[in-house]
Design an enzyme around this catalytic site. Structure first.
Site, PDB file in Angstrom:
ATOM      1  N   HIS A   1      -7.724   0.478  -4.654  1.00 16.23           N
ATOM      2  CA  HIS A   1      -8.565   1.297  -3.781  1.00 16.23           C
ATOM      3  C   HIS A   1      -9.023   2.502  -4.596  1.00 16.23           C
ATOM      4  O   HIS A   1      -8.203   3.359  -4.962  1.00 16.23           O
ATOM      5  CB  HIS A   1      -7.787   1.782  -2.555  1.00 16.23           C
ATOM      6  CG  HIS A   1      -7.434   0.691  -1.597  1.00 16.23           C
ATOM      7  ND1 HIS A   1      -6.749   0.951  -0.416  1.00 16.23           N
ATOM      8  CD2 HIS A   1      -7.669  -0.643  -1.615  1.00 16.23           C
ATOM      9  CE1 HIS A   1      -6.580  -0.199   0.243  1.00 16.23           C
ATOM     10  NE2 HIS A   1      -7.126  -1.167  -0.473  1.00 16.23           N
TER      11      HIS A   1
ATOM     12  N   TYR B   1     -14.401   4.428   8.052  1.00 16.63           N
ATOM     13  CA  TYR B   1     -15.083   3.225   7.592  1.00 16.63           C
ATOM     14  C   TYR B   1     -16.563   3.234   7.975  1.00 16.63           C
ATOM     15  O   TYR B   1     -17.066   2.313   8.623  1.00 16.63           O
ATOM     16  CB  TYR B   1     -14.352   1.986   8.109  1.00 16.63           C
ATOM     17  CG  TYR B   1     -13.004   1.833   7.468  1.00 16.63           C
ATOM     18  CD1 TYR B   1     -12.880   1.277   6.202  1.00 16.63           C
ATOM     19  CD2 TYR B   1     -11.847   2.295   8.094  1.00 16.63           C
ATOM     20  CE1 TYR B   1     -11.653   1.159   5.586  1.00 16.63           C
ATOM     21  CE2 TYR B   1     -10.606   2.180   7.483  1.00 16.63           C
ATOM     22  CZ  TYR B   1     -10.521   1.614   6.224  1.00 16.63           C
ATOM     23  OH  TYR B   1      -9.303   1.509   5.616  1.00 16.63           O
TER      24      TYR B   1
ATOM     25  N   ASP C   1     -12.731   1.948  -0.347  1.00  8.14           N
ATOM     26  CA  ASP C   1     -11.869   2.398   0.734  1.00  8.14           C
ATOM     27  C   ASP C   1     -12.662   3.243   1.711  1.00  8.14           C
ATOM     28  O   ASP C   1     -13.672   2.811   2.233  1.00  8.14           O
ATOM     29  CB  ASP C   1     -10.651   3.126   0.164  1.00  8.14           C
ATOM     30  CG  ASP C   1      -9.448   3.099   1.095  1.00  8.14           C
ATOM     31  OD1 ASP C   1      -9.562   2.511   2.183  1.00  8.14           O
ATOM     32  OD2 ASP C   1      -8.394   3.641   0.744  1.00  8.14           O
ATOM     33  N   HIS C   2     -12.253   4.478   1.959  1.00  9.59           N
ATOM     34  CA  HIS C   2     -12.946   5.321   2.929  1.00  9.59           C
ATOM     35  C   HIS C   2     -14.209   5.928   2.309  1.00  9.59           C
ATOM     36  O   HIS C   2     -14.381   5.929   1.090  1.00  9.59           O
ATOM     37  CB  HIS C   2     -12.035   6.456   3.406  1.00  9.59           C
ATOM     38  CG  HIS C   2     -10.740   5.970   3.962  1.00  9.59           C
ATOM     39  ND1 HIS C   2      -9.592   6.729   3.971  1.00  9.59           N
ATOM     40  CD2 HIS C   2     -10.398   4.786   4.537  1.00  9.59           C
ATOM     41  CE1 HIS C   2      -8.599   6.056   4.528  1.00  9.59           C
ATOM     42  NE2 HIS C   2      -9.065   4.867   4.873  1.00  9.59           N
TER      43      HIS C   2
ATOM     44  N   HIS D   1       0.855  -1.189   0.000  1.00  9.69           N
ATOM     45  CA  HIS D   1       0.000   0.000   0.000  1.00  9.69           C
ATOM     46  C   HIS D   1       0.891   1.241   0.000  1.00  9.69           C
ATOM     47  O   HIS D   1       1.867   1.312   0.750  1.00  9.69           O
ATOM     48  CB  HIS D   1      -0.890  -0.004   1.249  1.00  9.69           C
ATOM     49  CG  HIS D   1      -1.968   1.024   1.231  1.00  9.69           C
ATOM     50  ND1 HIS D   1      -1.720   2.373   1.397  1.00  9.69           N
ATOM     51  CD2 HIS D   1      -3.313   0.916   1.068  1.00  9.69           C
ATOM     52  CE1 HIS D   1      -2.857   3.036   1.334  1.00  9.69           C
ATOM     53  NE2 HIS D   1      -3.850   2.179   1.136  1.00  9.69           N
TER      54      HIS D   1
ATOM     55  N   CYS E   1      -3.666   2.489  -4.495  1.00 12.16           N
ATOM     56  CA  CYS E   1      -4.592   3.294  -3.691  1.00 12.16           C
ATOM     57  C   CYS E   1      -4.638   4.699  -4.281  1.00 12.16           C
ATOM     58  O   CYS E   1      -3.737   5.512  -4.042  1.00 12.16           O
ATOM     59  CB  CYS E   1      -4.180   3.344  -2.227  1.00 12.16           C
ATOM     60  SG  CYS E   1      -5.343   4.318  -1.231  1.00 12.16           S
TER      61      CYS E   1
END
Length: 421
Positions: free
Chosen positions: A318, A387, A370-371, A253, A291
């Site tokens: 992501h 999350y 992801d978020h 990541h 990501c």
């Protein structure tokens, strides 16, 4: 792409039944109850995998099988910890799990200063303030050399150029407004609430997190970018035989945020870094978690160009996006906005996925949003920072629409699980 969701195990307030209803195909998770540095047994892996499958989904990606600090800074028990890691890898492969997301960030997994930064529409997102983080470093952590580092820190604006921001002056202005309660909140945001729910160094309820932070930083004394790179290369070379044996795809990541902080070297921040670790260990099993959120938080990164360049070595994606403000601070953006251009990224990765049909272990490219925003009461549910349920579900709906549109462009049949065609 396979629509996946990061789930934090059986104690997660978001249940697998909820995820099945919203069209999630694959689960991204870990054995969060196994202490750092211990083997993930096949029995524990099988138990969680079977539980996931009982809801009609699969365990698609491990995020994360943690790389202990001793491997990162090359401690005396590095080789022993690598053997533990290899045993866990073999156990995962024996249960049919072949993709492992990990990071090589020293001490901190990811960093934000505000976990509920208000958006114009009333929702909130994660936010990173450079002066607030510098204040934490200088006046709470009291790291030796912190002032000098921040005096020399070049803030990059959204145009990709240094903007001449005087961080130390802003820190002094901020200091005049701080008090013990605000200091505590900043420690909670940077150290506990963003770290305590992952298999990391800090836990909810740690009594002296700042002291522990200092102890961990001390482990990296004298380790620069070149040394950390060599330590990563050593780790990857050591595990590649197991990757070959078990067809396991390692995907690191990117550092989040993608620039140097706390006097620590960070080695997955930009094109040069990605090229270095892929070239250093050219085995196809050594790859990237692309990501888009982490990469777009750095105004120096052209995210679409990076995707074009490294799609064939990206084993996990992501899809989120960040907005970088004129002063260099950044916030998580809408999944249809920000710097990442998720629509174009989807085109790139959907085309890449079509090239992988011959290998069942990577035939589907796992993607998670992801978020997500905190919205419509998410903030009252006790979800982990970043999350949320409703915010991520909203983002998943946006991204599913993008994928369906791109699939039609490419002549690919889009399928939504749980519905009649």
């Amino acid at each position: 792409m396979e629509r996946t969701w990061r789930w934090f195990g059986k104690n997660d307030k978001i249940t697998l039944a909820m995820l099945k209803e919203i069209g999630v195909e694959g689960i991204v998770t870990a054995l969060h109850d196994v202490p750092l540095g211990e083997v993930w047994t096949r029995e524990k892996i099988h138990d969680l995998k079977s539980y996931i499958e009982s809801y009609g989904m699969r365990w698609s990606v491990v995020e994360s099988l943690p790389v202990t600090e001793t491997i990162k800074y090359a401690g005396k028990d590095r080789d022993q910890q690598i053997e533990v890691y290899k045993e866990s890898m073999r156990n995962l492969a024996a249960e049919g799990i072949h993709t492992i997301c990990y990071n090589f960030m020293p001490v901190l997994d990811w960093a934000r200063t505000d976990l509920l930064h208000e958006n114009p529409n009333g929702s909130s997102n994660l936010f990173f303030s450079i002066p607030q983080f510098a204040y934490f470093d200088i006046y709470i952590l009291k790291r030796e050399g912190a002032k000098e580092d921040w005096a020399n820190f070049k803030v990059i604006g959204p145009d990709g150029k240094p903007n001449g921001r005087d961080i130390l002056a802003e820190v002094e202005e901020l200091k005049a407004t701080m008090n013990p309660e605000k200091d505590h909140a900043l420690v909670e945001n940077i150290v506990i609430k963003t770290q305590g729910f992952v298999s990391g160094n800090f836990k909810e309820g740690d009594e002296h997190p700042v002291e522990l932070f200092r102890e961990l930083l001390a482990l990296y004394h004298g380790i620069d970018q070149a040394q950390l790179r060599e330590n990563m290369k050593y780790f990857l070379n050591a595990i590649m035989p197991v990757c070959e044996e078990c067809d396991i795809y390692m995907c690191v990541h990117p550092d989040d945020p993608p620039f140097q902080i706390l006097g620590l070297p960070r080695i997955v921040t930009c094109d040069e870094d990605i090229k270095w670790f892929l070239d250093a260990v050219p085995n196809k099993h050594n790859g990237l978690t692309f990501c888009a959120g982490s990469l777009s938080a750095g105004a120096h990164n052209n995210v679409v160009e990076l995707a074009k360049k490294y799609a064939d070595r990206s084993w996990f994606v992501h899809l989120r996006s960040c907005h970088v403000f004129e002063n260099g601070d950044f916030t998580e953006a809408s999944h249809l906005g920000g710097r990442a251009d998720i629509i174009e990224l989807t085109r790139i990765f959907e085309q890449e996925e079509q090239k992988r049909k011959d290998n069942p272990n990577i035939a589907r490219l796992p993607m998670r949003v992801d978020h997500g925003m905190t919205m419509l009461g998410d903030e009252t549910k006790g979800y982990n920072a970043g999350y949320s349920f409703l915010g991520r579900m909203f983002a998943m709906g946006q991204v599913q629409g993008i994928i369906a549109t791109v699939d039609r462009e490419l002549g690919i049949k889009y399928q939504q699980p749980g519905f009649f065609d």
